[in-house]
Design a protein around this motif. Structure first.
Motif, PDB file in Angstrom:
ATOM      1  N   LEU A  95       0.829  -1.207   0.000  1.00 20.01           N
ATOM      2  CA  LEU A  95       0.000   0.000   0.000  1.00 20.01           C
ATOM      3  C   LEU A  95       0.860   1.252   0.000  1.00 20.01           C
ATOM      4  N   ALA A  96       1.951   1.208   0.781  1.00 20.42           N
ATOM      5  CA  ALA A  96       2.831   2.381   0.851  1.00 20.42           C
ATOM      6  C   ALA A  96       3.506   2.618  -0.494  1.00 20.42           C
ATOM      7  N   PHE A  97       3.963   1.532  -1.132  1.00 20.40           N
ATOM      8  CA  PHE A  97       4.619   1.661  -2.426  1.00 20.40           C
ATOM      9  C   PHE A  97       3.670   2.278  -3.449  1.00 20.40           C
ATOM     10  N   LEU A  98       2.427   1.776  -3.473  1.00 15.76           N
ATOM     11  CA  LEU A  98       1.458   2.301  -4.426  1.00 15.76           C
ATOM     12  C   LEU A  98       1.017   3.701  -4.045  1.00 15.76           C
ATOM     13  N   GLY A  99       0.686   3.863  -2.760  1.00 10.75           N
ATOM     14  CA  GLY A  99       0.134   5.135  -2.301  1.00 10.75           C
ATOM     15  C   GLY A  99       1.114   6.292  -2.368  1.00 10.75           C
ATOM     16  N   GLY A 100       2.393   5.990  -2.131  1.00  9.90           N
ATOM     17  CA  GLY A 100       3.398   7.052  -2.115  1.00  9.90           C
ATOM     18  C   GLY A 100       3.376   7.902  -3.371  1.00  9.90           C
ATOM     19  N   SER A 101       3.267   7.241  -4.526  1.00  7.76           N
ATOM     20  CA  SER A 101       3.294   7.997  -5.772  1.00  7.76           C
ATOM     21  C   SER A 101       2.028   8.826  -5.937  1.00  7.76           C
ATOM     22  N   TYR A 102       0.892   8.306  -5.484  1.00 10.63           N
ATOM     23  CA  TYR A 102      -0.346   9.081  -5.572  1.00 10.63           C
ATOM     24  C   TYR A 102      -0.274  10.316  -4.680  1.00 10.63           C
ATOM     25  N   MET A 103       0.277  10.124  -3.471  1.00 10.12           N
ATOM     26  CA  MET A 103       0.404  11.267  -2.561  1.00 10.12           C
ATOM     27  C   MET A 103       1.387  12.292  -3.118  1.00 10.12           C
ATOM     28  N   ALA A 104       2.474  11.810  -3.715  1.00 11.40           N
ATOM     29  CA  ALA A 104       3.458  12.725  -4.289  1.00 11.40           C
ATOM     30  C   ALA A 104       2.798  13.588  -5.349  1.00 11.40           C
ATOM     31  N   GLU A 105       1.962  12.960  -6.160  1.00 13.34           N
ATOM     32  CA  GLU A 105       1.265  13.683  -7.215  1.00 13.34           C
ATOM     33  C   GLU A 105       0.352  14.756  -6.617  1.00 13.34           C
ATOM     34  N   ALA A 106      -0.336  14.388  -5.523  1.00  9.71           N
ATOM     35  CA  ALA A 106      -1.231  15.349  -4.859  1.00  9.71           C
ATOM     36  C   ALA A 106      -0.442  16.531  -4.321  1.00  9.71           C
ATOM     37  N   PHE A 107       0.677  16.252  -3.662  1.00  8.65           N
ATOM     38  CA  PHE A 107       1.498  17.336  -3.112  1.00  8.65           C
ATOM     39  C   PHE A 107       2.044  18.215  -4.218  1.00  8.65           C
ATOM     40  N   ARG A 108       2.480  17.580  -5.303  1.00 10.98           N
ATOM     41  CA  ARG A 108       3.042  18.351  -6.408  1.00 10.98           C
ATOM     42  C   ARG A 108       2.000  19.323  -6.945  1.00 10.98           C
ATOM     43  N   GLY A 109       0.784  18.851  -7.120  1.00  7.64           N
ATOM     44  CA  GLY A 109      -0.278  19.721  -7.605  1.00  7.64           C
ATOM     45  C   GLY A 109      -0.482  20.905  -6.686  1.00  7.64           C
ATOM     46  N   GLY A 110      -0.412  20.638  -5.379  1.00  5.66           N
ATOM     47  CA  GLY A 110      -0.605  21.711  -4.421  1.00  5.66           C
ATOM     48  C   GLY A 110       0.515  22.733  -4.481  1.00  5.66           C
ATOM     49  N   ILE A 111       1.754  22.249  -4.545  1.00  4.51           N
ATOM     50  CA  ILE A 111       2.902  23.158  -4.577  1.00  4.51           C
ATOM     51  C   ILE A 111       2.863  24.014  -5.823  1.00  4.51           C
ATOM     52  N   GLU A 112       2.510  23.396  -6.949  1.00  5.25           N
ATOM     53  CA  GLU A 112       2.483  24.164  -8.192  1.00  5.25           C
ATOM     54  C   GLU A 112       1.380  25.204  -8.181  1.00  5.25           C
ATOM     55  N   ALA A 113       0.364  24.971  -7.343  1.00  6.83           N
ATOM     56  CA  ALA A 113      -0.746  25.919  -7.308  1.00  6.83           C
ATOM     57  C   ALA A 113      -0.362  27.218  -6.606  1.00  6.83           C
ATOM     58  N   VAL A 114       0.716  27.200  -5.854  1.00 10.36           N
ATOM     59  CA  VAL A 114       1.139  28.426  -5.185  1.00 10.36           C
ATOM     60  C   VAL A 114       1.865  29.301  -6.198  1.00 10.36           C
ATOM     61  N   SER A 115       1.355  30.487  -6.436  1.00  7.15           N
ATOM     62  CA  SER A 115       1.898  31.280  -7.536  1.00  7.15           C
ATOM     63  C   SER A 115       3.292  31.801  -7.226  1.00  7.15           C
ATOM     64  N   LYS A 116       4.048  31.992  -8.294  1.00 10.37           N
ATOM     65  CA  LYS A 116       5.434  32.435  -8.171  1.00 10.37           C
ATOM     66  C   LYS A 116       5.488  33.776  -7.451  1.00 10.37           C
ATOM     67  N   SER A 117       4.498  34.633  -7.689  1.00 11.26           N
ATOM     68  CA  SER A 117       4.561  35.967  -7.092  1.00 11.26           C
ATOM     69  C   SER A 117       4.404  35.913  -5.578  1.00 11.26           C
ATOM     70  N   GLN A 118       3.642  34.944  -5.083  1.00 10.85           N
ATOM     71  CA  GLN A 118       3.532  34.808  -3.624  1.00 10.85           C
ATOM     72  C   GLN A 118       4.886  34.411  -3.053  1.00 10.85           C
ATOM     73  N   ILE A 119       5.598  33.541  -3.778  1.00 10.16           N
ATOM     74  CA  ILE A 119       6.912  33.110  -3.321  1.00 10.16           C
ATOM     75  C   ILE A 119       7.885  34.280  -3.326  1.00 10.16           C
ATOM     76  N   GLU A 120       7.855  35.090  -4.402  1.00  8.87           N
ATOM     77  CA  GLU A 120       8.767  36.232  -4.463  1.00  8.87           C
ATOM     78  C   GLU A 120       8.450  37.226  -3.361  1.00  8.87           C
ATOM     79  N   SER A 121       7.159  37.376  -3.097  1.00  5.83           N
ATOM     80  CA  SER A 121       6.736  38.256  -2.023  1.00  5.83           C
ATOM     81  C   SER A 121       7.349  37.801  -0.708  1.00  5.83           C
ATOM     82  N   GLY A 122       7.309  36.509  -0.457  1.00  2.19           N
ATOM     83  CA  GLY A 122       7.883  35.958   0.762  1.00  2.19           C
ATOM     84  C   GLY A 122       9.385  36.156   0.817  1.00  2.19           C
ATOM     85  N   LEU A 123      10.048  35.913  -0.320  1.00  6.12           N
ATOM     86  CA  LEU A 123      11.493  36.094  -0.358  1.00  6.12           C
ATOM     87  C   LEU A 123      11.845  37.541  -0.051  1.00  6.12           C
ATOM     88  N   SER A 124      11.033  38.490  -0.572  1.00 10.56           N
ATOM     89  CA  SER A 124      11.352  39.903  -0.417  1.00 10.56           C
ATOM     90  C   SER A 124      11.322  40.379   1.015  1.00 10.56           C
TER      91      SER A 124
END
Lengths: 221, 225, 250
Positions: A95-124
């Motif tokens: 289950l972990a082997f199978l589930g890990g990739s599905y969870m990774a995909e979910a996290f990736r989608g979430g991270i990509e949803a955070v816009s670059k400008s919010q990140i630059e704002s934070g860096l600034s």
């Protein structure tokens, strides 16, 4: 058609025990997948040399092969070449082997949803990478990731039905036994369906509710 | 010990039998995908109809197939329905029925999602240009809907191929069952047979599914905008 | 506006060179900014104005030249941008408040978590600044509940709370409805009157004239003119500057 209620009542404890086992295995599998998924998505985000290819290879392998074969390979295959594992360990690992990739995909989608400008704002304002992740990326990614994570949890709980194939006394296996030994097909199947509905319906409804709450806090709709 | 095992793959007619088993797997998957897609498109289309009853029935059908695991459905039809109706159904037929119905349920949701994501004013814009109702569907709406559906549909097909591995549990002689038979026969001669056989089946599934998922990803990327 | 040339040099940019995808974006920029000075950067789109600002807080890397802020060399490969960014306050065109935090949380994130200041002291400063821009009563609101002009004023407060030595403004009114432009520019004028060192990129010519100590006109990555606002608007020296100013005349 006569329904053998006495049989249903007497078999119920067996099903409850099996349902617990299913739940336990699923919970362990989900927990492990979340960890694996998070690690994978961090590697993919930072593009760490060498590890990126490993992670990508793992994800492709995990998503393009069935859980049954993964578990058979673990339980019947690897044990023949020296590794000894209990059935439950195999189930959780599968289950972990199978589930890990599905969870990774979910996290990736979430991270990509955070816009670059919010990140630059934070860096600034001088946030470090770790602070950026903690205060800006994760909270925003969470709202987007939660539906996928929830769906994955339900998916993994359903997939646990497969581990009966290696003689784990979970719901499917118990049902097979009852049908094979007592021929109470209808009653056994009825208990099976009810058991899964009890496990999955609350989860599904709870998830929809949670999604709605998180989306309101984040987006106000 | 490891080295001696790999020979089981090429012994006798093992490989041939495995390939025959694979053919059964692929056959079940292919037929289910085709039937499921056709039925699914139909259900997806009527789901958005004005009638609330039809909408509800479609939604109910979808949820029922989604919440109950596919393996449970296989059991229900294989053990339950045959018991109730006193008929004997071949495992392969049961598999086709269950996978087609499940595939159709998932497909109907993909279709519905694609239709809902179409920009609302396309029909008006098309009519304003002088196209007829059906022409708008043919030249504007359907091509766009197909684009939005295709990645999800391919994804579903991949999932269906993987799920066919379950048919071994209802007695179908697919590639997994053949593998198990070979392992049983080789248990004395080649104790590590299971490692190689399951390893091979693992790779076979990967070879079938990976191109599909890659194709789906490429289409998604190509039609991103 | 008086020219603060007797003040120490805060920022020194020498021969700054930046390329992007093989194309030269900044072609040997030289600029010296004194403490308390307000420099307005003007120029046609794509001339490199925003890129120049982004180089100053490390959002873009440079291929040649040097940047010295209060003596520290920012073009050194080993520079740690975290402390530098606390000294350089940046306000973007799209305000970019953190959508999942309230106004107050947005403003306090930097002082409390990055500068590790006592929450009480940071809170005092935050509230004072919010009162100054007239948005104290919105301190518990979420960004999505605010207008563009309000969000931009909060963004300025957020940057100010870090107590930077220099503030950079990148076309901060370009995305605002006309009615809201004034309220933001008034805040910036107030900062200038208090002696904050600022580099402002803008298209608002009237504002530029009112706030600038010096106008820097950039075209195609090169500085064409560095003059007082009066000189620039009434008597531009270069052809490019004349062409540019003509765009705004009907």
């Amino acid at each position: 058609m006569e329904i053998n209620w006495a049989f249903i009542v007497s078999s119920a404890p067996l099903y409850i025990k099996a349902a617990w086992l299913t739940l336990k295995l699923a919970a362990l599998g989900i927990a492990a997948s979340l960890v694996i998924g998070l690690l994978c998505s961090v590697v993919l985000f930072y593009r760490t040399k060498g590890l990126v290819n490993l992670v990508q290879g793992y994800i492709e392998l995990s998503r393009n092969t069935p859980l049954l074969i993964q578990i058979f390979f673990l339980y019947y295959g690897l044990t023949k070449v020296g590794l000894t594992m209990s059935e439950n360990t195999c189930a959780v690992l599968g289950l972990a082997f199978l589930g890990g990739s599905y969870m990774a995909e979910a996290f990736r989608g979430g991270i990509e949803a955070v816009s670059k400008s919010q990140i630059e704002s934070g860096l600034s304002i001088g946030l470090s990478d770790l602070q950026l992740i903690r205060y800006v990326i994760l909270p925003q990614a969470f709202a987007v990731t939660l539906p996928s994570l929830g769906a994955n949890c339900i998916f993994l709980l359903k997939e646990t039905s497969i581990v009966g194939a290696i003689a784990i006394p979970e719901l499917m296996h118990v049902t097979q036994d009852l049908i094979g030994i007592y021929y109470q097909t209808f009653e056994a199947l009825l208990l099976l369906v009810v058991a899964y509905l009890i496990l999955l319906l609350p989860l599904s409804i709870g998830l929809t509710w949670l999604e709605r709450k998180v989306r309101y806090a984040q987006f106000g709709n | 010990m490891l080295n001696s095992g790999i020979s089981v793959l090429v012994e006798g007619i093992n490989l041939q039998r495995l390939m025959l088993g694979l053919a059964v797997t692929v056959r079940i998957a292919l037929i289910s995908i085709i039937l499921g897609s056709l039925l699914g498109v139909f259900i997806g289309l009527i789901r958005s109809s004005k009638s609330k009853v039809i909408g509800f029935i479609c939604r109910f059908y979808l949820e029922v197939f989604r919440i109950i695991p596919v393996l449970v459905w296989l059991f229900i039809i294989y053990f339950g329905v045959t018991n109730l109706l006193n008929i004997h159904l071949d495992g392969e037929v049961v598999a086709l029925i269950v996978f087609s119905l499940w595939g159709a349920a998932e497909m109907s949701d993909i279709v519905r999602g694609a239709l809902e994501s179409l920009p609302k004013h396309q029909m008006e814009s098309g009519l304003a240009l002088g196209l007829s109702f059906w022409e708008v569907y043919r030249y504007i709406l359907i091509p766009q809907a197909v684009r939005r559906m295709l990645p999800g549909a391919i994804n579903l097909s991949t999932r269906m191929v993987k799920t066919t591995s379950l048919v071994v549990m209802i007695g179908v002689i697919d590639v997994v069952k053949v593998g198990q038979q070979i392992i049983e026969r080789s248990v004395l001669k080649t104790p590590t047979a299971s490692f190689w056989i399951y390893g091979l089946i693992f790779v076979l599934y990967f070879i079938v599914c990976y191109p599909l998922s890659k194709w789906s990803k490429n289409l998604e990327a190509k039609w991103e905008n | 506006m008086t020219i603060a040339e007797n003040q120490p040099v805060l920022l020194e940019i020498k021969e700054l060179h930046k390329e992007y995808d093989g194309a030269t974006v900044l072609d040997g920029i030289d600029l010296t900014v004194h403490k308390g000075e307000v420099v307005v950067v003007l120029g046609p789109s794509g001339c490199g104005k925003s890129t120049l600002l982004r180089c100053l807080n490390g959002l873009e890397n440079v291929q040649g030249g040097s940047i010295h802020l209060a003596g520290q060399n920012l073009t050194d490969k080993t520079v740690d941008w975290k402390p530098v960014r606390q000294q350089v306050g940046m306000v973007f065109q799209n305000y970019d408040l953190f959508s999942h935090m309230t106004v107050l949380e947005n403003v306090l994130l930097g002082p409390v978590k990055v500068q590790r200041r006592a929450k009480k002291e940071a809170l005092e400063q935050a509230e004072q600044l919010l009162k100054r821009v007239g948005l104290y009563d919105r301190k518990d609101a979420y960004p999505r509940q605010l207008s563009g002009g309000q969000k931009q004023r909060i963004a300025i407060v957020r940057a100010l709370c870090m107590n930077p030595q220099i503030m950079l403004f990148d076309e901060v009114t370009a995305a605002l409805d006309p009615e809201m432009v004034r309220e933001v520019l008034d805040v910036i004028l107030g900062l200038a009157a208090q002696g904050m060192t600022m580099i402002i990129v803008t298209h608002e010519m009237g504002f530029a004239k009112a706030v600038a100590d010096r106008i820097v006109f950039i075209d195609a990555g090169k500085i064409c003119e560095v003059v007082t606002p009066d000189e620039f608007f009434t008597n531009p020296k270069t052809e490019r500057a004349k062409q540019f100013l003509n765009i705004f005349q009907y």
